[in-house]
Design a protein around this motif. Structure first.
Motif, short mmCIF file in Angstrom:
data_model
loop_
_atom_site.label_atom_id
_atom_site.label_comp_id
_atom_site.label_asym_id
_atom_site.label_seq_id
_atom_site.Cartn_x
_atom_site.Cartn_y
_atom_site.Cartn_z
N ARG A 92 0.85 -1.28 -0.14
CA ARG A 92 0.00 -0.12 -0.10
C ARG A 92 0.88 1.20 -0.01
N SER A 338 -5.45 0.42 -2.27
CA SER A 338 -6.29 -0.17 -1.12
C SER A 338 -7.64 0.63 -0.91
N ASP A 346 -7.27 0.46 6.47
CA ASP A 346 -6.41 -0.66 6.15
C ASP A 346 -6.14 -1.69 7.24
#
Length: 471
Positions: A92, A338, A346
């Motif tokens: 990410r 993401s 996340d």
């Protein structure tokens, strides 16, 4: 001059100046004066300026298998702090930009190898039928759109109201970086249950699409479905991307091979147009039935109406050339994104209160809350909606591929590790190693220096790229 701190502009000592420094500045000064700072800086450069390195302690010894002669020995005993930092490998971009850049590069190599050959894939795949496919989620309700200065969000000449008394149109202009794009015009009209269930069953829908694609190819070729494997094998690489509305859509490369995989030529009856038609047919007819619940009723999970299929043979799409390099770059740029890019989280949530106070917009919070409520129903227990509420119910990997498409992340990392250790081709050696985890992350000063290292490497890459382009 009475209002100016003495230590800033006079000949004050370093100790007098320190009270006016921030905690980060004081930590940087401490680091610079540490005895092992130069070695620590070399280690951080070796990790590419990783923003959240993992620290290990231990040793590695390489010796000849026959004689026992020690060829190389490394230990963290004399390293700064008795430890060694390694990359966090987070894909990410928001969590670690240096590692996400490396992960995107590996993704590029995986996708490109399946289109051009190399990395263990025969070069003949360049002549196999290949298409770039984009499959989207259906509409769950009108949302605000990002617009330019020449158009409005949702024009409505005669206006109108939804059943809840809100306008069904939007006369405003929303920049792409504003908070409005992706949010529903009327949250009460938006089908949050359908959105969440679509995410939970998107993996099954993709599997059904692949099975349907094989049935369509067999039907179009006039052969039994059970004998398609004797003539043809399909390979794919697929990446998932979150849109502004919080819905996942898929970008996939699909390739037709012979029965033995990429090293075998596909049958003469299939070409790119044949494969493209089969993709459209399978996407239009495939569906998955959601578990029945008295709270949600019958739900059929289908693809959205927007289905894009582009042959990979040198034509144009969105202003770019559909070549293996362009497609690999197009796919790999989504791997670093993401759910946080759609305004989500996340990390997992463990209580409903975490959702209520999560730093997300109301639309994403409503999706997470829907996951939490539906996850309490026994008929949806298999969908694991609560553990995956932070991803809005979607529990698939960012990148998935068929086994025979091309190389893997693990193989690329092994080659890179062998190259870094200068032991490529040393098949007559034995390695004795023992490592343990001793920590992770940076102090404020370490984080500042690591960010500077990452910036320096990025500038160097951009300068190199510009020089190569000019040449």
């Amino acid at each position: 001059m009475n209002g100016i701190p003495k230590g800033r502009h006079s000949g004050a000592s370093k100790a007098e100046c320190r009270p006016f420094l921030s905690s980060t500045e004081r930590d940087v000064i401490r680091l610079v004066h540490e005895p092992g700072f130069d070695r620590w800086l070399d280690q951080i450069k070796a990790t590419g300026g990783c923003e959240n390195p993992v620290y290990l302690a231990g040793y590695t010894t390489v010796q000849r298998a026959e004689t026992g002669e020690i060829l190389r020995h490394y230990s963290t005993e004399n390293e700064p702090g008795g430890r060694m930092p390694v990359r966090c490998r987070n894909r990410r971009e928001r969590r670690c930009a240096p590692c996400s850049y490396l992960h995107a590069g590996d993704t590029y190599q995986i996708v490109r190898a399946g289109l051009s050959g190399g990395k263990g894939v025969h070069d003949s795949v360049q002549h196999h039928p290949r298409v770039l496919v984009t499959l989207t989620a259906p509409g769950f309700g009108p949302v605000h759109r990002a617009t330019d200065s020449a158009e409005v969000c949702r024009p409505r000449r005669n206006g109108g109201l939804c059943p809840h008394g809100l306008p069904v149109g939007c006369p405003h202009r929303h920049p792409a970086d504003s908070s409005a794009p992706g949010r529903p015009l009327c949250p009460a009209c938006y089908d949050y249950v359908g959105h969440v269930l679509w995410h939970a069953l998107a993996g099954r829908l993709w599997a059904r699409f692949c099975d349907g694609l094989k049935r369509c190819l067999a039907s179009m070729a006039g052969i039994p479905r059970s004998r398609l494997g004797e003539q043809l094998r399909l390979s794919f690489a697929k990446v998932a991307e979150y849109q502004k509305r919080g819905a996942v859509h898929f970008h996939a490369v699909i390739r037709a091979d012979g029965p033995d995989g990429p090293n075998a030529a596909p049958p003469p009856w299939i070409d790119t147009d044949f494969l493209e038609n089969a993709v459209h047919s399978s996407a239009a007819t495939g569906y998955v039935q959601a578990p029945f619940s008295s709270a949600t009723g019958e739900r059929k999970i289908v693809w959205g109406e927007q289905i894009d299929v582009h042959p990979i043979r040198g034509e144009h799409f969105t202003g770019e050339i559909v070549t293996p390099d362009a497609v690999a770059a197009y796919i790999s740029k989504y791997i670093t994104k993401s759910v946080s890019d759609a305004g989500g989280l996340d990390q997992r949530v463990h209580t409903y209160e975490e959702i209520a106070y999560a730093p997300v917009n109301p639309h994403i919070r409503a999706l997470m809350a829907t996951c939490w409520r539906l996850g309490a129903l026994p008929e949806f227990e298999s969908l694991r909606l609560r553990p995956w509420a932070h991803t809005l119910g979607y529990r698939g990997h960012a990148l998935t591929k068929s086994r025979r498409y091309s190389t893997t992340y693990g193989e690329l990392r092994d080659v890179r590790a062998r190259y870094a250790s200068e032991s490529i081709g040393a098949s007559d050696t034995l390695t004795d190693a023992a490592w343990r985890y001793v920590g992770s992350g940076h102090t404020p000063g370490e984080e500042e220096i690591a960010r500077a290292v990452s910036h320096e490497l990025r500038v160097a890459r951009e300068s190199y790229r510009e020089r190569v382009t000019d040449e």
